[in-house]
Design an enzyme around this catalytic site. Structure first.
Site, PDB file in Angstrom:
ATOM      1  CG  ASP A 186      -0.503  28.481  14.570  1.00 64.47           C
ATOM      2  OD1 ASP A 186      -0.157  29.633  14.311  1.00 64.47           O
ATOM      3  OD2 ASP A 186      -1.583  28.015  14.737  1.00 64.47           O
TER       4      ASP A 186
ATOM      5  NE  ARG B 292      -2.200  45.794  16.629  1.00 62.77           N
ATOM      6  CZ  ARG B 292      -3.003  45.444  15.510  1.00 62.77           C
ATOM      7  NH1 ARG B 292      -3.145  46.416  14.301  1.00 62.77           N
ATOM      8  NH2 ARG B 292      -3.577  44.208  15.327  1.00 62.77           N
ATOM      9  CE  LYS B 293       5.698  45.503  13.969  1.00 62.00           C
ATOM     10  NZ  LYS B 293       6.533  46.130  12.622  1.00 62.00           N
TER      11      LYS B 293
HETATM   12  C1  LIG Z   1      -8.928  37.965  13.977  1.00 60.36           C
HETATM   13  C2  LIG Z   1      -9.798  37.860  15.040  1.00 60.36           C
HETATM   14  C3  LIG Z   1      -9.617  36.809  15.934  1.00 60.36           C
HETATM   15  C4  LIG Z   1     -10.046  37.007  17.299  1.00 60.36           C
HETATM   16  C5  LIG Z   1      -9.701  35.832  18.160  1.00 60.36           C
HETATM   17  C6  LIG Z   1     -10.093  36.307  19.552  1.00 60.36           C
HETATM   18  C7  LIG Z   1      -9.790  35.608  20.475  1.00 60.36           C
HETATM   19  C8  LIG Z   1      -8.614  34.470  20.473  1.00 60.36           C
HETATM   20  C9  LIG Z   1      -8.504  33.840  21.581  1.00 60.36           C
HETATM   21  C10 LIG Z   1      -7.898  32.862  21.843  1.00 60.36           C
HETATM   22  C11 LIG Z   1      -6.790  32.587  21.000  1.00 60.36           C
HETATM   23  C12 LIG Z   1      -6.277  31.476  21.519  1.00 60.36           C
HETATM   24  C13 LIG Z   1      -5.149  30.933  21.539  1.00 60.36           C
HETATM   25  C14 LIG Z   1      -3.842  31.690  21.049  1.00 60.36           C
HETATM   26  C15 LIG Z   1      -2.850  30.667  20.921  1.00 60.36           C
HETATM   27  C16 LIG Z   1      -2.635  29.986  19.896  1.00 60.36           C
HETATM   28  C17 LIG Z   1      -3.610  30.119  18.602  1.00 60.36           C
HETATM   29  C18 LIG Z   1      -2.799  29.616  17.494  1.00 60.36           C
HETATM   30  C19 LIG Z   1      -2.689  30.995  16.897  1.00 60.36           C
HETATM   31  C20 LIG Z   1      -3.308  30.978  15.629  1.00 60.36           C
HETATM   32  O1  LIG Z   1      -3.277  29.944  14.744  1.00 60.36           O
HETATM   33  S1  LIG Z   1      -4.234  32.369  15.164  1.00 60.36           S
HETATM   34  C21 LIG Z   1      -4.669  31.938  13.526  1.00 60.36           C
HETATM   35  C22 LIG Z   1      -3.808  32.203  12.414  1.00 60.36           C
HETATM   36  N1  LIG Z   1      -3.668  33.709  12.522  1.00 60.36           N
HETATM   37  C23 LIG Z   1      -4.518  34.182  11.714  1.00 60.36           C
HETATM   38  O2  LIG Z   1      -5.835  33.796  11.170  1.00 60.36           O
HETATM   39  C24 LIG Z   1      -4.270  35.704  11.430  1.00 60.36           C
HETATM   40  C25 LIG Z   1      -4.739  36.494  10.263  1.00 60.36           C
HETATM   41  N2  LIG Z   1      -4.532  37.619  10.095  1.00 60.36           N
HETATM   42  C26 LIG Z   1      -5.003  38.598  10.855  1.00 60.36           C
HETATM   43  O3  LIG Z   1      -5.993  38.558  11.457  1.00 60.36           O
HETATM   44  C27 LIG Z   1      -4.564  40.112  10.670  1.00 60.36           C
HETATM   45  O4  LIG Z   1      -3.720  40.087   9.428  1.00 60.36           O
HETATM   46  C28 LIG Z   1      -3.556  40.583  11.883  1.00 60.36           C
HETATM   47  C29 LIG Z   1      -4.506  40.745  13.287  1.00 60.36           C
HETATM   48  C30 LIG Z   1      -2.374  39.591  11.960  1.00 60.36           C
HETATM   49  C31 LIG Z   1      -3.009  42.086  11.562  1.00 60.36           C
HETATM   50  O5  LIG Z   1      -4.020  42.804  10.887  1.00 60.36           O
HETATM   51  P1  LIG Z   1      -4.492  44.185  11.394  1.00 60.36           P
HETATM   52  O6  LIG Z   1      -5.236  44.824  10.324  1.00 60.36           O
HETATM   53  O7  LIG Z   1      -4.959  44.016  12.980  1.00 60.36           O
HETATM   54  O8  LIG Z   1      -2.958  44.796  11.645  1.00 60.36           O
HETATM   55  P2  LIG Z   1      -1.969  45.406  10.487  1.00 60.36           P
HETATM   56  O9  LIG Z   1      -2.137  44.660   9.275  1.00 60.36           O
HETATM   57  O10 LIG Z   1      -1.849  46.822  10.559  1.00 60.36           O
HETATM   58  O11 LIG Z   1      -0.509  44.920  11.273  1.00 60.36           O
HETATM   59  C32 LIG Z   1      -0.295  45.352  12.623  1.00 60.36           C
HETATM   60  C33 LIG Z   1       1.510  45.373  12.451  1.00 60.36           C
HETATM   61  O12 LIG Z   1       2.151  44.057  12.201  1.00 60.36           O
HETATM   62  C34 LIG Z   1       2.514  44.022  10.939  1.00 60.36           C
HETATM   63  N3  LIG Z   1       2.303  42.622  10.356  1.00 60.36           N
HETATM   64  C35 LIG Z   1       0.790  42.128  10.302  1.00 60.36           C
HETATM   65  N4  LIG Z   1       0.954  40.944   9.865  1.00 60.36           N
HETATM   66  C36 LIG Z   1       2.460  40.737   9.595  1.00 60.36           C
HETATM   67  C37 LIG Z   1       2.761  39.638   8.928  1.00 60.36           C
HETATM   68  N5  LIG Z   1       2.201  38.525   8.431  1.00 60.36           N
HETATM   69  N6  LIG Z   1       4.169  39.704   8.611  1.00 60.36           N
HETATM   70  C38 LIG Z   1       5.109  40.783   9.034  1.00 60.36           C
HETATM   71  N7  LIG Z   1       4.475  41.865   9.766  1.00 60.36           N
HETATM   72  C39 LIG Z   1       3.174  41.805   9.945  1.00 60.36           C
HETATM   73  C40 LIG Z   1       2.134  44.910  10.183  1.00 60.36           C
HETATM   74  O13 LIG Z   1       3.091  45.267   9.097  1.00 60.36           O
HETATM   75  C41 LIG Z   1       1.963  46.188  11.146  1.00 60.36           C
HETATM   76  O14 LIG Z   1       3.260  46.752  11.521  1.00 60.36           O
HETATM   77  P3  LIG Z   1       3.595  48.310  11.841  1.00 60.36           P
HETATM   78  O15 LIG Z   1       2.627  48.632  12.869  1.00 60.36           O
HETATM   79  O16 LIG Z   1       4.850  48.088  12.057  1.00 60.36           O
HETATM   80  O17 LIG Z   1       3.120  48.739  10.142  1.00 60.36           O
END
Ligand SMILES: CCCCC/C=C\C/C=C\C/C=C\C/C=C\CCCC(=O)SCCNC(=O)CCNC(=O)[C@H](O)C(C)(C)COP(=O)(O)OP(=O)(O)OC[C@H]1O[C@@H](n2cnc3c(N)ncnc32)[C@H](O)[C@@H]1OP(=O)(O)O
Length: 160
Positions: free
Chosen positions: A87, A132-133
């Site tokens: 992750d 965005r993917k």
């Molecule tokens: C949420 C705000 C966080 C703010 C963070 C700010 C700063 C971050 C700073 C630093 C980060 C630091 C380090 C990064 C490195 C590693 C960190 C580890 C990574 C993690 O540990 S991070 C935590 C775990 N992570 C979450 O906690 C995510 C929770 N979740 C969400 O926050 C939403 O769920 C989101 C944003 C993912 C999407 O939401 P959304 O509303 O913006 O966009 P939407 O749903 O329209 O998806 C747009 C297109 O992606 C496709 N799509 C979406 N999700 C999919 C899935 N699961 N499977 C297949 N396709 C998917 C749709 O199908 C559509 O595709 P299409 O455009 O083709 O229709």
């Protein structure tokens, strides 16, 4: 011996996490801030120790060491520990490639049990970008042996 004087198993031990000759150290907190503490934040810990690098083609790599606090099956890593590495490392690979993301979906295949107290390597590749993917693939290995493979779908954060 009272508990308070018992040293953590590995806290006195230096682990060699040096990279390959052509890798350049990668400063993850400088890019994404200090929020990566869960996996790579404790350089002398008993769970994970990590160091990130980039190669000449800018691909992100890491050396990881998992200690006794990451144990699942006896002597080996907990699957959740392996998934946590994927992750962080694969999400970070997307950030390092210029995409501010969160991880939307992570698929991990556990191929072989990962031994504790051994340095392993994580390699990653950004394999596709569609709107965005951002799809990132990764592997954890040591020598010829692959411990885990992963496909990580990262979604860019609007406004970042
Ligand atoms: C949420 C705000 C966080 C703010 C963070 C700010 C700063 C971050 C700073 C630093 C980060 C630091 C380090 C990064 C490195 C590693 C960190 C580890 C990574 C993690 O540990 S991070 C935590 C775990 N992570 C979450 O906690 C995510 C929770 N979740 C969400 O926050 C939403 O769920 C989101 C944003 C993912 C999407 O939401 P959304 O509303 O913006 O966009 P939407 O749903 O329209 O998806 C747009 C297109 O992606 C496709 N799509 C979406 N999700 C999919 C899935 N699961 N499977 C297949 N396709 C998917 C749709 O199908 C559509 O595709 P299409 O455009 O083709 O229709």
């Amino acid at each position: 011996m009272p508990n308070s004087t018992v040293l953590k198993a590995c806290e006195q031990t230096e682990i060699d996490l040096s990279g390959a000759a052509d890798w350049v150290p990668f400063d993850a907190p400088a890019l994404v801030g200090d929020s990566l503490r869960f996996v790579s934040g404790d350089s002398r810990g008993d769970r994970f120790r990590a160091r990130y690098y980039r190669d000449a083609e800018q691909h992100l790599h890491a050396r990881f060491w998992l200690g006794p606090e990451a144990e699942g099956p006896p002597g080996h890593a907990h699957g959740g520990a392996v998934a946590a590495i994927m992750d962080e490392a694969l999400g970070l690979a997307a950030w390092a490639a210029g995409y501010p993301i969160v991880v939307g979906n992570l698929n991990v295949s556990f191929r072989n049990m990962l031994p504790l107290r051994k340095v392993v390597t994580v390699e990653s590749r950004v394999v596709s970008v569609e709107g965005r993917k951002i799809m990132v693939h990764g592997r954890i290995f040591r020598g010829e042996k692959t411990f885990a493979e992963a496909q990580c779908l990262c979604i860019t954060i609007p406004g970042k």
